[in-house]
Scaffold this active site. Structure first.
Site, PDB file in Angstrom:
ATOM      1  CG  HIS A  57      -0.309   0.023   2.548  1.00 27.52           C
ATOM      2  ND1 HIS A  57      -0.414  -0.992   3.468  1.00 27.52           N
ATOM      3  CD2 HIS A  57       0.472   0.966   3.138  1.00 27.52           C
ATOM      4  CE1 HIS A  57       0.263  -0.687   4.556  1.00 27.52           C
ATOM      5  NE2 HIS A  57       0.813   0.493   4.389  1.00 27.52           N
TER       6      HIS A  57
HETATM    7  P1  TYD Z   1      -2.384  -2.780   7.467  1.00 27.84           P
HETATM    8  O1  TYD Z   1      -1.793  -1.427   7.597  1.00 27.84           O
HETATM    9  O2  TYD Z   1      -3.357  -3.039   6.361  1.00 27.84           O
HETATM   10  O3  TYD Z   1      -1.209  -3.839   7.410  1.00 27.84           O
HETATM   11  P2  TYD Z   1      -0.477  -4.509   6.161  1.00 27.84           P
HETATM   12  O4  TYD Z   1      -0.669  -3.591   4.983  1.00 27.84           O
HETATM   13  O5  TYD Z   1       0.942  -4.635   6.606  1.00 27.84           O
HETATM   14  O6  TYD Z   1      -1.134  -5.840   5.974  1.00 27.84           O
HETATM   15  O7  TYD Z   1      -3.099  -3.132   8.840  1.00 27.84           O
HETATM   16  C1  TYD Z   1      -3.691  -4.393   9.072  1.00 27.84           C
HETATM   17  C2  TYD Z   1      -4.916  -4.188   9.946  1.00 27.84           C
HETATM   18  O8  TYD Z   1      -4.566  -3.571  11.170  1.00 27.84           O
HETATM   19  C3  TYD Z   1      -5.996  -3.330   9.290  1.00 27.84           C
HETATM   20  O9  TYD Z   1      -7.254  -3.931   9.591  1.00 27.84           O
HETATM   21  C4  TYD Z   1      -5.914  -2.013  10.014  1.00 27.84           C
HETATM   22  C5  TYD Z   1      -5.325  -2.377  11.356  1.00 27.84           C
HETATM   23  N1  TYD Z   1      -4.462  -1.304  11.878  1.00 27.84           N
HETATM   24  C6  TYD Z   1      -4.932  -0.465  12.869  1.00 27.84           C
HETATM   25  O10 TYD Z   1      -6.085  -0.581  13.327  1.00 27.84           O
HETATM   26  N2  TYD Z   1      -4.122   0.518  13.340  1.00 27.84           N
HETATM   27  C7  TYD Z   1      -2.859   0.696  12.862  1.00 27.84           C
HETATM   28  O11 TYD Z   1      -2.126   1.610  13.325  1.00 27.84           O
HETATM   29  C8  TYD Z   1      -2.384  -0.188  11.826  1.00 27.84           C
HETATM   30  C9  TYD Z   1      -0.998  -0.046  11.255  1.00 27.84           C
HETATM   31  C10 TYD Z   1      -3.215  -1.175  11.378  1.00 27.84           C
END
Ligand code: TYD
Length: 145
Positions: A57
């Site tokens: 992302h």
């Molecule tokens: P995400 O940033 O999508 O992680 P990646 O791209 O590495 O897989 O986050 C995964 C999940 O965690 C998503 O449902 C959002 C949640 N999240 C939070 O609630 N707060 C945060 O600070 C982060 C980074 C993620």
């Protein structure tokens, strides 16, 4: 707000301060110090299964410092024109990822901990999760220059 046209050449690995000690080293990150932004949120990835990939992302406004607090992994950064892969393998190196950069994290070693220091609190609206949307976004940013 003026959108930032970041490219991968603005995203550098910075060396964080270290205090050596035979009983274990210390690395410090402190607001107002040498790192490029104030930290409003800290999160970390752990128990990542070998071979999996995280974080395909980009963010519109968020800046991040990505640190291999333990173990190692690779970070691919992509500005829509150019890509590079940075290996992070020491807890005193931090990759500064600017806004408007697509990033993926992969090749996690067993037990690796990916520590992320972020400039903003969590905001799902700040994410771009689709790569073609990201490329369109970068085009709009360049045209707005
Ligand atoms: P995400 O940033 O999508 O992680 P990646 O791209 O590495 O897989 O986050 C995964 C999940 O965690 C998503 O449902 C959002 C949640 N999240 C939070 O609630 N707060 C945060 O600070 C982060 C980074 C993620």
């Amino acid at each position: 707000m003026k959108r930032l046209v970041s490219d991968i050449y603005n995203c550098n690995v910075i060396q964080l301060p270290r205090i050596h000690n035979v009983a274990g080293n210390i690395t410090i990150v402190q607001n107002g110090g040498q790192h490029p932004f104030d930290v409003r949120r800290v999160y970390y990835l752990y128990d990542v299964p070998g071979g999996s990939e995280r974080g395909g992302h980009a963010h519109k406004n968020l800046e991040q410092l990505i640190i291999a607090a333990s173990g190692c992994f690779d970070v691919m950064i992509d500005d829509g024109n150019n890509k590079k892969v940075v290996e992070l393998n020491r807890p005193y190196f931090a990759l500064h990822v600017k806004p408007g950069i697509w990033r993926e994290i992969f090749n996690f070693s067993s037990g690796a901990i990916c520590l992320v220091l972020a400039s903003e609190k969590y905001d799902p609206e700040d994410y771009i999760r689709d790569y073609s949307t990201f490329l369109r976004y970068k085009d709009e940013c360049r045209k707005g220059q």
